[in-house]
Design an enzyme around this catalytic site. Sequence first.
Site, PDB file in Angstrom:
ATOM      1  CB  CYS A 260      -0.950   0.001   1.189  1.00 37.57           C
ATOM      2  SG  CYS A 260      -2.258  -1.217   0.981  1.00 37.57           S
ATOM      3  NE  ARG A 327       0.252  -7.864  -1.675  1.00 37.65           N
ATOM      4  CZ  ARG A 327      -1.062  -7.606  -1.686  1.00 37.65           C
ATOM      5  NH1 ARG A 327      -1.673  -7.363  -2.817  1.00 37.65           N
ATOM      6  NH2 ARG A 327      -1.753  -7.595  -0.563  1.00 37.65           N
TER       7      ARG A 327
HETATM    8  P1  NAD Z   1      -5.311  -8.670  -3.065  1.00 35.65           P
HETATM    9  O1  NAD Z   1      -4.410  -8.737  -4.225  1.00 35.65           O
HETATM   10  O2  NAD Z   1      -4.981  -9.424  -1.820  1.00 35.65           O
HETATM   11  O3  NAD Z   1      -6.788  -9.103  -3.490  1.00 35.65           O
HETATM   12  C1  NAD Z   1      -7.413  -8.637  -4.634  1.00 35.65           C
HETATM   13  C2  NAD Z   1      -8.295  -9.752  -5.159  1.00 35.65           C
HETATM   14  O4  NAD Z   1      -9.049  -9.260  -6.253  1.00 35.65           O
HETATM   15  C3  NAD Z   1      -7.514 -10.951  -5.682  1.00 35.65           C
HETATM   16  O5  NAD Z   1      -7.950 -12.131  -5.028  1.00 35.65           O
HETATM   17  C4  NAD Z   1      -7.848 -10.991  -7.183  1.00 35.65           C
HETATM   18  O6  NAD Z   1      -7.911 -12.306  -7.703  1.00 35.65           O
HETATM   19  C5  NAD Z   1      -9.198 -10.320  -7.181  1.00 35.65           C
HETATM   20  N1  NAD Z   1      -9.587  -9.769  -8.481  1.00 35.65           N
HETATM   21  C6  NAD Z   1      -8.839  -9.024  -9.346  1.00 35.65           C
HETATM   22  N2  NAD Z   1      -9.561  -8.733 -10.447  1.00 35.65           N
HETATM   23  C7  NAD Z   1     -10.783  -9.291 -10.272  1.00 35.65           C
HETATM   24  C8  NAD Z   1     -11.949  -9.348 -11.053  1.00 35.65           C
HETATM   25  N3  NAD Z   1     -11.986  -8.756 -12.260  1.00 35.65           N
HETATM   26  N4  NAD Z   1     -13.020 -10.026 -10.587  1.00 35.65           N
HETATM   27  C9  NAD Z   1     -12.990 -10.633  -9.383  1.00 35.65           C
HETATM   28  N5  NAD Z   1     -11.888 -10.620  -8.588  1.00 35.65           N
HETATM   29  C10 NAD Z   1     -10.800  -9.951  -9.032  1.00 35.65           C
HETATM   30  O7  NAD Z   1      -5.472  -7.110  -2.738  1.00 35.65           O
HETATM   31  P2  NAD Z   1      -5.779  -6.426  -1.323  1.00 35.65           P
HETATM   32  O8  NAD Z   1      -4.524  -6.323  -0.530  1.00 35.65           O
HETATM   33  O9  NAD Z   1      -6.969  -7.060  -0.715  1.00 35.65           O
HETATM   34  O10 NAD Z   1      -6.132  -4.943  -1.811  1.00 35.65           O
HETATM   35  C11 NAD Z   1      -7.343  -4.652  -2.474  1.00 35.65           C
HETATM   36  C12 NAD Z   1      -7.485  -3.144  -2.544  1.00 35.65           C
HETATM   37  O11 NAD Z   1      -7.598  -2.611  -1.204  1.00 35.65           O
HETATM   38  C13 NAD Z   1      -6.312  -2.415  -3.179  1.00 35.65           C
HETATM   39  O12 NAD Z   1      -6.784  -1.294  -3.879  1.00 35.65           O
HETATM   40  C14 NAD Z   1      -5.480  -1.966  -1.988  1.00 35.65           C
HETATM   41  O13 NAD Z   1      -4.712  -0.829  -2.261  1.00 35.65           O
HETATM   42  C15 NAD Z   1      -6.563  -1.655  -0.978  1.00 35.65           C
HETATM   43  N6  NAD Z   1      -6.143  -1.773   0.420  1.00 35.65           N
HETATM   44  C16 NAD Z   1      -5.357  -2.811   0.821  1.00 35.65           C
HETATM   45  C17 NAD Z   1      -4.995  -2.914   2.157  1.00 35.65           C
HETATM   46  C18 NAD Z   1      -4.102  -4.030   2.617  1.00 35.65           C
HETATM   47  O14 NAD Z   1      -3.578  -3.930   3.749  1.00 35.65           O
HETATM   48  N7  NAD Z   1      -3.882  -5.067   1.857  1.00 35.65           N
HETATM   49  C19 NAD Z   1      -5.435  -1.967   3.090  1.00 35.65           C
HETATM   50  C20 NAD Z   1      -6.260  -0.931   2.651  1.00 35.65           C
HETATM   51  C21 NAD Z   1      -6.616  -0.850   1.302  1.00 35.65           C
END
Ligand code: NAD
Length: 433
Positions: A260, A327
Amino acid sequence: MNICIIGTGYVGLVTGAVFADLGNNVICVDNDAEKIGMITRGVMPIYEPGLEEMVERNVDDGRLAFTTDLGEGVRMADMIFIAVGTPAGPNGEPVLTNIVEVAKGIARHLDRYKVIVNKSTVPIGTGDLLRQIIKENCENGTDFDVVSNPEFLREGSAIHDTLYPDRIVIGAPSQASAMKLLELYAPLERPMLLTDVTSAEIIKYASNAFLAMKISFINAIAEICETAGGDIVQVAKGIGYDSRIGGHFLQAGLGFGGSCFGKDIKALIHTSERLGCNSDLFRATLAINDDQPNRFVNRLKNVLGSLSGKTIGVLGLAFKPNTDDIRDARSIEVINRLLGDGAHVKAYDPVATENCRRVLPQVAYVENPYEAARDAFALLIVTEWNEFRFLDLDRIKDLLKRPLVLDGRNIYDPQKMARLGFEYYCVGRRTAK
Ligand code: NAD
């Protein structure tokens, strides 16, 4: 309420489990069939304390289900949460391919008024983009609202953070959609900020940039401490006791990693330059952070000379403790530099080894911290897992070829390390030899 969560990663899976635990009917959708298959078999694709039990409980009670079928999720839901990845592109601008694909998919299956809530971290203006894409692709003209509800959970304490958030930010374009979100989150009894969509999108980037800036700030002060002979731990305490500043995120060390902070600051730089605003502060935050692994490995080289052919032990691979997420982890930066200088690397992490093995197959992964120390010229502390604080340091010293410890997270007391006979280097504190 009937809720669909699209994207079953760190954010989506935890959010889905917690919403179900609050008594809602939740379907989590992901286009990664392998991931959905694993979860359906009860195997969590990520390590997150408390998650497995919560998912199992809610699946057994019939409130939580998983599918790869977006249409199934959209049709059952009154509220649809988007939590797909938004990785940084080559110039720092977030890649919105996943978001766009999901928006088109939602549009195809819209059959009655629904609230579409974006939880992914997205560039300012994405709310409008989502609205436009859904409108253009929804053939039956169904009404809908797009709300921004940025996520602030931290990996490693994601369940706790989702149940007890410091605040819930709701950027809603209409009273009807705001009410839906207020109703959903009411049982948490946490502060809620109702605002417009653009402000909600800016709040997410501004929060992450501020936290990252605190880390780079303290690392810049740590460099001064090293040169002038001060102790950054004392300095950080002295700063942090000021209630206007606060003590959080003032730990000097190898800097921030994870999916992030770096990505979001790059996005903020991109947005601010696109808008003609000054991005110097954000650029400096990133530059200081990028320099930390260099300074760390240079210090090792100053002590050991050439690293060629030497074995170096590394403790900690995850980007921070209590997660298996690697990551943008500092470990990758540090290990790549070590390998580039011809060192052999042995590494240990309690849960992130398998993820790291995929990225760095050249490393020898070992079963415990003592094996990482065995016959190594130095032991590097890269992630501050609690178990590293309580190691048998006499045993570590006996196993090392040279009793040299470089602590990138300041987890040991320099005096104690000197007493035990280590050459001990940490960040922003007097070195003990
Ligand atoms: P992640 O990569 O763990 O999960 C994302 C998921 O989305 C994956 O499982 C992927 O297969 C799925 N995906 C992608 N395209 C898709 C589609 N077209 N249809 C269905 N599923 C699909 O990501 P994350 O860490 O959960 O982050 C998600 C969002 O939240 C990002 O924008 C990130 O910046 C934000 N965020 C993350 C955190 C964190 O700590 N990880 C905290 C706050 C905000």
